[in-house]
Write an enzyme that holds these catalytic residues in place. Structure first.
Site, PDB file in Angstrom:
ATOM      1  N   LYS A 105       1.001  -1.372  -0.322  1.00 53.78           N
ATOM      2  CA  LYS A 105      -0.159   0.161   0.047  1.00 53.78           C
ATOM      3  C   LYS A 105       1.355   0.989   0.504  1.00 53.78           C
ATOM      4  CE  LYS A 105      -3.112   1.421   2.463  1.00 53.78           C
ATOM      5  NZ  LYS A 105      -4.432   1.796   4.097  1.00 53.78           N
ATOM      6  N   GLY A 108       1.311   7.056   2.795  1.00 50.56           N
ATOM      7  CA  GLY A 108       0.108   8.146   2.733  1.00 50.56           C
ATOM      8  C   GLY A 108      -1.049   7.745   2.037  1.00 50.56           C
ATOM      9  N   CYS A 109      -1.755   6.508   1.531  1.00 43.82           N
ATOM     10  CA  CYS A 109      -3.169   6.085   1.247  1.00 43.82           C
ATOM     11  C   CYS A 109      -3.779   5.368   2.813  1.00 43.82           C
ATOM     12  CB  CYS A 109      -2.745   5.177   0.298  1.00 43.82           C
ATOM     13  SG  CYS A 109      -2.643   5.539  -1.052  1.00 43.82           S
ATOM     14  N   VAL A 110      -4.776   6.306   3.225  1.00 43.77           N
ATOM     15  CA  VAL A 110      -5.317   5.455   4.332  1.00 43.77           C
ATOM     16  C   VAL A 110      -5.853   4.478   3.818  1.00 43.77           C
ATOM     17  CG1 VAL A 110      -7.220   6.512   5.665  1.00 43.77           C
ATOM     18  CG2 VAL A 110      -6.061   8.314   4.979  1.00 43.77           C
TER      19      VAL A 110
END
Length: 110
Positions: A105, A108-110
């Site tokens: 992933k 910075g991606c939630v």
């Protein structure tokens, strides 16, 4: 967790990302997309293959802004925009495309 493709089991984390990058093969991407109700087109594969090359070079999965810019440079302005990428990957271009590409992933991606 795991995903099964052609009788072979692939370990995944709780969000469905592959546990081992080296396990990836195109069939895994197709199976993951099918789970999301998506059929991978040539346009999807362009992005997936781009991400795999990017990761090989930089050892990091790009965040969506970086991804958009880099795709624009390589595949042209009409593809290097978030509208186009969100049409392909409605759950988030960086997040969903990286998952299909067998990458971790993006930070910075939630």
């Amino acid at each position: 967790m795991a995903i099964e493709v052609n009788g072979k089991t692939y370990e995944t984390d709780e969000e469905g990302y592959l546990a081992n990058l080296n396990d990836w093969e195109p069939e895994v991407a197709t199976a993951m997309a099918k789970e999301d109700g998506t059929e991978l087109s040539e346009s999807h594969w362009e992005v997936i293959n781009f991400l795999r090359e990017y990761y090989e070079e930089y050892q990091i999965a790009p965040a969506v802004r970086v991804l958009t810019k880099a795709i624009g440079k390589k595949l042209g302005k009409d593809k290097g925009n978030s509208k186009y990428l969100y049409e392909l990957f409605p759950y988030g271009p960086a997040k969903q495309a990286c998952k299909y590409a067998g990458l971790p992933k993006p930070t910075g991606c939630v």
